[in-house]
Design a protein around this motif. Structure first.
Motif, PDB file in Angstrom:
ATOM      1  N   GLN A  91       0.833  -1.200   0.000  1.00 42.50           N
ATOM      2  CA  GLN A  91       0.000   0.000   0.000  1.00 42.50           C
ATOM      3  C   GLN A  91       0.871   1.254   0.000  1.00 42.50           C
ATOM      4  OE1 GLN A  91      -2.374  -0.192   3.602  1.00 42.50           O
ATOM      5  NE2 GLN A  91      -1.066   1.374   4.527  1.00 42.50           N
ATOM      6  N   TRP A  92       0.235   2.396  -0.156  1.00 40.71           N
ATOM      7  CA  TRP A  92       0.965   3.655  -0.216  1.00 40.71           C
ATOM      8  C   TRP A  92       1.147   4.241   1.164  1.00 40.71           C
ATOM      9  CZ3 TRP A  92       3.393   5.086  -4.511  1.00 40.71           C
ATOM     10  CH2 TRP A  92       3.025   4.434  -5.693  1.00 40.71           C
ATOM     11  N   GLU A 127      -8.902   5.620  -6.002  1.00 41.02           N
ATOM     12  CA  GLU A 127      -9.644   4.480  -6.560  1.00 41.02           C
ATOM     13  C   GLU A 127      -8.709   3.290  -6.804  1.00 41.02           C
ATOM     14  OE1 GLU A 127     -12.861   4.802  -6.720  1.00 41.02           O
ATOM     15  OE2 GLU A 127     -12.643   6.911  -6.138  1.00 41.02           O
ATOM     16  N   ALA A 128      -7.392   3.504  -6.697  1.00 43.58           N
ATOM     17  CA  ALA A 128      -6.426   2.422  -6.988  1.00 43.58           C
ATOM     18  C   ALA A 128      -5.400   2.340  -5.869  1.00 43.58           C
ATOM     19  CB  ALA A 128      -5.738   2.710  -8.328  1.00 43.58           C
ATOM     20  N   LEU A 129      -5.936   2.059  -4.663  1.00 44.04           N
ATOM     21  CA  LEU A 129      -5.092   2.144  -3.469  1.00 44.04           C
ATOM     22  C   LEU A 129      -3.988   1.106  -3.393  1.00 44.04           C
ATOM     23  CD1 LEU A 129      -7.452   2.980  -0.509  1.00 44.04           C
ATOM     24  CD2 LEU A 129      -5.943   4.438  -1.845  1.00 44.04           C
ATOM     25  N   HIS A 130      -4.262  -0.087  -3.909  1.00 36.48           N
ATOM     26  CA  HIS A 130      -3.283  -1.156  -3.697  1.00 36.48           C
ATOM     27  C   HIS A 130      -2.513  -1.462  -4.964  1.00 36.48           C
ATOM     28  CE1 HIS A 130      -4.792  -1.527   0.290  1.00 36.48           C
ATOM     29  NE2 HIS A 130      -6.026  -1.562  -0.203  1.00 36.48           N
ATOM     30  N   ASP A 131      -2.380  -0.452  -5.804  1.00 34.99           N
ATOM     31  CA  ASP A 131      -1.719  -0.635  -7.088  1.00 34.99           C
ATOM     32  C   ASP A 131      -0.453   0.212  -7.118  1.00 34.99           C
ATOM     33  OD1 ASP A 131      -0.913  -0.623  -9.657  1.00 34.99           O
ATOM     34  OD2 ASP A 131      -2.755   0.261 -10.487  1.00 34.99           O
ATOM     35  N   PRO A 132       0.712  -0.430  -7.293  1.00 35.57           N
ATOM     36  CA  PRO A 132       1.963   0.349  -7.303  1.00 35.57           C
ATOM     37  C   PRO A 132       2.040   1.303  -8.487  1.00 35.57           C
ATOM     38  CG  PRO A 132       2.389  -1.961  -7.853  1.00 35.57           C
ATOM     39  CD  PRO A 132       0.951  -1.873  -7.445  1.00 35.57           C
ATOM     40  N   LEU A 133       1.149   1.122  -9.461  1.00 34.20           N
ATOM     41  CA  LEU A 133       1.169   2.025 -10.619  1.00 34.20           C
ATOM     42  C   LEU A 133       0.037   3.047 -10.544  1.00 34.20           C
ATOM     43  CD1 LEU A 133       1.890  -0.571 -13.396  1.00 34.20           C
ATOM     44  CD2 LEU A 133       3.478   0.836 -12.105  1.00 34.20           C
ATOM     45  N   SER A 134      -0.577   3.118  -9.381  1.00 31.88           N
ATOM     46  CA  SER A 134      -1.686   4.051  -9.194  1.00 31.88           C
ATOM     47  C   SER A 134      -1.233   5.479  -9.522  1.00 31.88           C
ATOM     48  CB  SER A 134      -2.124   3.954  -7.734  1.00 31.88           C
ATOM     49  OG  SER A 134      -2.779   5.115  -7.337  1.00 31.88           O
ATOM     50  N   PRO A 135      -2.163   6.319  -9.958  1.00 32.93           N
ATOM     51  CA  PRO A 135      -1.815   7.738 -10.165  1.00 32.93           C
ATOM     52  C   PRO A 135      -1.227   8.370  -8.901  1.00 32.93           C
ATOM     53  CG  PRO A 135      -4.004   7.266 -11.044  1.00 32.93           C
ATOM     54  CD  PRO A 135      -3.551   6.011 -10.354  1.00 32.93           C
ATOM     55  N   LEU A 136      -1.448   7.721  -7.742  1.00 35.03           N
ATOM     56  CA  LEU A 136      -0.864   8.256  -6.512  1.00 35.03           C
ATOM     57  C   LEU A 136       0.651   8.378  -6.638  1.00 35.03           C
ATOM     58  CD1 LEU A 136      -2.766   6.309  -3.686  1.00 35.03           C
ATOM     59  CD2 LEU A 136      -3.126   8.663  -4.446  1.00 35.03           C
ATOM     60  N   SER A 137       1.235   7.501  -7.489  1.00 32.88           N
ATOM     61  CA  SER A 137       2.694   7.505  -7.630  1.00 32.88           C
ATOM     62  C   SER A 137       3.201   8.820  -8.208  1.00 32.88           C
ATOM     63  CB  SER A 137       3.142   6.349  -8.522  1.00 32.88           C
ATOM     64  OG  SER A 137       2.668   6.559  -9.848  1.00 32.88           O
ATOM     65  N   ALA A 138       2.326   9.557  -8.866  1.00 28.72           N
ATOM     66  CA  ALA A 138       2.778  10.778  -9.539  1.00 28.72           C
ATOM     67  C   ALA A 138       2.397  12.046  -8.791  1.00 28.72           C
ATOM     68  CB  ALA A 138       2.218  10.818 -10.950  1.00 28.72           C
ATOM     69  N   VAL A 139       1.695  11.885  -7.657  1.00 29.10           N
ATOM     70  CA  VAL A 139       1.282  13.085  -6.925  1.00 29.10           C
ATOM     71  C   VAL A 139       2.510  13.716  -6.266  1.00 29.10           C
ATOM     72  CG1 VAL A 139      -0.149  13.968  -5.042  1.00 29.10           C
ATOM     73  CG2 VAL A 139      -1.003  12.102  -6.488  1.00 29.10           C
ATOM     74  N   ARG A 140       2.718  15.003  -6.554  1.00 30.47           N
ATOM     75  CA  ARG A 140       3.841  15.695  -5.923  1.00 30.47           C
ATOM     76  C   ARG A 140       3.368  16.420  -4.674  1.00 30.47           C
ATOM     77  NH1 ARG A 140       5.048  19.595 -10.416  1.00 30.47           N
ATOM     78  NH2 ARG A 140       2.788  19.314 -10.456  1.00 30.47           N
ATOM     79  N   ALA A 141       4.262  16.484  -3.699  1.00 33.21           N
ATOM     80  CA  ALA A 141       3.923  17.151  -2.442  1.00 33.21           C
ATOM     81  C   ALA A 141       4.526  18.544  -2.433  1.00 33.21           C
ATOM     82  CB  ALA A 141       4.478  16.351  -1.282  1.00 33.21           C
TER      83      ALA A 141
END
Ligand code: ASP
Length: 603
Positions: free
Chosen positions: A448-449, A472-486
């Motif tokens: 998870q992230w 919507e893609a919490l358990h996916d290492p390729l989720s768009p979450l990977s590209a969110v910048r802080a």
């Protein structure tokens, strides 16, 4: 004080109190070096002048505490000690009072050779009497004071926040304090004052700081302390640049307090750029950046060398290392273990013989001169199956493996050859802001992230959409979450992270979404952070801040080798205080009162 008398004081009467640092008996004359935190003065007991106190002085031993009344006298020319500020004078004793005796200590503050660290920590009060330790603690005081003065001048209030509180996540385990009044419940010691300082913004104190102890129960890596001190600050309505300006201001004051001038503003670097140029999120700007030399090889060359043509070929360049002997080459071989599909070509000479054109082009590209060390790190063509590439990340996982292997190897080599390349000069302070960190990190074991900084960090305004898609893609290492910048930033000095901070989330809906992205259900988020989510709903101004490690800054300024040298009462790597002997078991009665039973763990 023992460090203040000078030639101009000759003839004056003086009273000195302190410890017997050293004693030399020359028959008629007995010399004592008397020490306090300001320095040392030579005291003379002269039989001809005063037999009674000379006799008394014969009984003095190391670390006795005494008071002496005497007359300041210029030393004879041949006994002047130019290495001591008080070296031109001595105090001829007229009266001596022994204020306290001392057992023979396990080591002496005046010893030149250092005794082992365990003994030093057990007898910390003796260790702290040593000149270096007195200097380190004085530096700590001056640095902290300079920071306080600077921030107060900028309109910041120092406000205390509780130590007995709830868990504040910063990625470590909590230290817990059991409650007697409500058995079975626990306070957590704060890993940082993060939520309190944000609540202070909601409370209208728009500029807060605190030089504050934080507690993190981590598996102790070398040179970490379970309790450590942060310079913690928060402000309302800032852009990141405003926070950076404040930090640059107080660091300038802190470094000046220790006698160093630093230049501001500090340069800035995007996280991705840091990875590409230095293979690390805390680049050491004293070393030259990487060069991608893939273009220097023909595609046939790459194929012969089993190098993956789709990944960077990094040339690590360490200047002025000189010709390596056979043994030296063998010595550094173990550093070259390849990792995650990255592969190291250490024998540049051999590559040079076989591919002279490529070697020449590489030399030119990196600007190498004779005697410089060049090591190539490339992606292996045979590296296992290619892991899928997230369309959202600028640096793919395979590239990351090459960059980070090269980054670590470069640091190891740079440290090994530090004396030769002379990139690491004392007083050369190269600061850097690293910005735009990824918001989330993928945790493979939990699948998870996780928050890369902490969950209160604001994502980039432009990346909110990715966040929405990502939950919507919490358990996916390729989720768009990977590209969110802080909107997060680190301040780095010579390859060391001094501090991290961010612009925070000030909207309740965004905060809830982040908790969701981190795998928390609404109930869990409410149970852990309900009070905070509620506070966000009552007119929270946009806000941001940062925290820097005071211990590390003092360590650098004092020129010390370890944090333990600048913390008066530190703990060992096993989190033990050897002086007071903590932690300890407690009595049955205390446990009963707390409603706690100890379960025996099996050996
Ligand atoms: N609370 C953070 C930390 O301790 C610093 C910050 O974000 O201000 O690292």
């Amino acid at each position: 004080m023992c460090g203040v008398l000078r030639a101009a004081d000759a003839g004056k009467k003086a009273v000195l109190m302190g410890w017997v640092n050293r004693r030399r008996d020359h028959g008629n004359l007995l010399f004592i070096d008397l020490r306090d935190r300001t320095g040392v003065t030579q005291i003379v007991f002269n039989t001809d002048r005063n037999r009674a106190i000379h006799e008394k002085a014969e009984g003095l031993r190391n670390e006795y505490v005494i008071a002496v009344i005497g007359t300041v006298k210029l030393r004879d020319a041949n006994t002047i000690n130019p290495n001591m500020p008080t070296g031109e004078v001595e105090l001829v004793a007229d009266e001596l009072r022994i204020l306290n005796e001392s057992k023979l200590p396990p080591f002496l503050p005046s010893d030149t050779a250092l005794t082992n660290e365990e003994t030093r920590l057990k007898y910390r009060y003796i260790d702290l009497r040593r000149e270096v330790m007195q200097f380190n603690i004085e530096t700590r005081h001056k640095v902290a004071k300079a920071i306080r003065d600077y921030l107060s001048g900028e309109g910041f209030f120092e406000i205390e926040t509780p130590f007995m509180t709830r868990s504040t996540p910063e990625g470590a385990r909590d230290y817990l304090v059991p409650s007697r009044v409500q058995p079975g419940t626990f306070y957590a010691l704060p890993q940082s004052p993060q939520m309190f300082k944000q609540i202070l913004m909601i409370s209208g104190f728009d500029k807060y700081f605190q030089i504050v102890r934080c507690f993190r129960d981590e598996d102790l890596r070398a040179d970490r302390q379970p309790e450590f001190t942060q310079i913690d600050l928060e402000m309302s309505y800032p852009q990141p640049e405003r926070v950076w300006e404040v930090v640059e201001g107080f660091l300038t004051a802190a470094f000046a307090a220790a006698g160093y001038d630093i230049k501001t503003p500090f340069p800035r670097m995007d996280y991705d750029e840091g990875i590409r140029l230095y293979g690390i999120d805390k680049p050491d700007l004293r070393l030259p950046p990487f060069t991608d030399v893939r273009e220097c090889f023909s595609s046939e060359n790459l194929q012969e060398l089993a190098i993956n043509p789709n990944l960077p070929v990094i040339a690590i360049h360490i200047p002025k290392v000189g010709e390596l002997s056979r043994k030296e080459r063998d010595d550094i071989k173990p550093m070259f273990h390849s990792k995650g599909g990255a592969r190291v070509y250490e024998d540049f000479k051999r590559i040079g013989n076989k591919y002279p054109a490529a070697a020449e082009a590489i030399g030119k590209n990196v600007g190498a001169e004779a005697g410089d060390l060049i090591v190539l790190v490339a992606g292996s063509a045979q590296a296992g199956p290619q892991s899928p590439v997230s369309p959202h990340r600028k640096v793919t996982p395979q590239e990351l493996a090459v960059y980070t292997s090269a980054g670590l190897l470069r640091l190891a080599l740079a440290q090994k050859y530090a004396e030769r390349h002379q990139c690491f000069q004392k007083g050369d302070f190269r600061f850097l802001w690293v910005t735009n960190f990824p918001m989330f990190e993928w945790d493979e074991s939990e699948r998870q992230w996780m928050a890369a900084h902490h969950p209160f960090t604001s994502p980039h305004e432009q990346d909110m959409k990715l966040l929405e898609e990502g939950v919507e893609a919490l358990h996916d290492p390729l989720s768009p979450l990977s590209a969110v910048r802080a909107l997060a930033y680190d301040v780095v000095l010579n390859g060391t992270e001094l501090g991290s901070g961010s612009i925070r989330i000030h909207r309740q809906d965004v905060q809830s979404r982040i908790f969701r992205a981190l795998g928390m259900t609404e109930e869990e988020a409410k149970a852990r952070f309900g009070f905070f989510l509620e506070a966000l709903e009552y007119g929270t101004p946009p806000h941001g801040g940062i925290a820097l490690g005071l211990d590390r800054i003092v360590m650098i300024l004092a020129g010390a080798e370890s944090l333990r040298e600048v913390i008066p009462f530190p703990k060992t790597a096993r989190a033990v205080d050897l002086m007071v002997d903590a932690p300890t078991p407690v009595s049955e009665a205390q446990l009963r009162e707390l409603g706690i039973a100890i379960r025996k763990t099996r050996e």
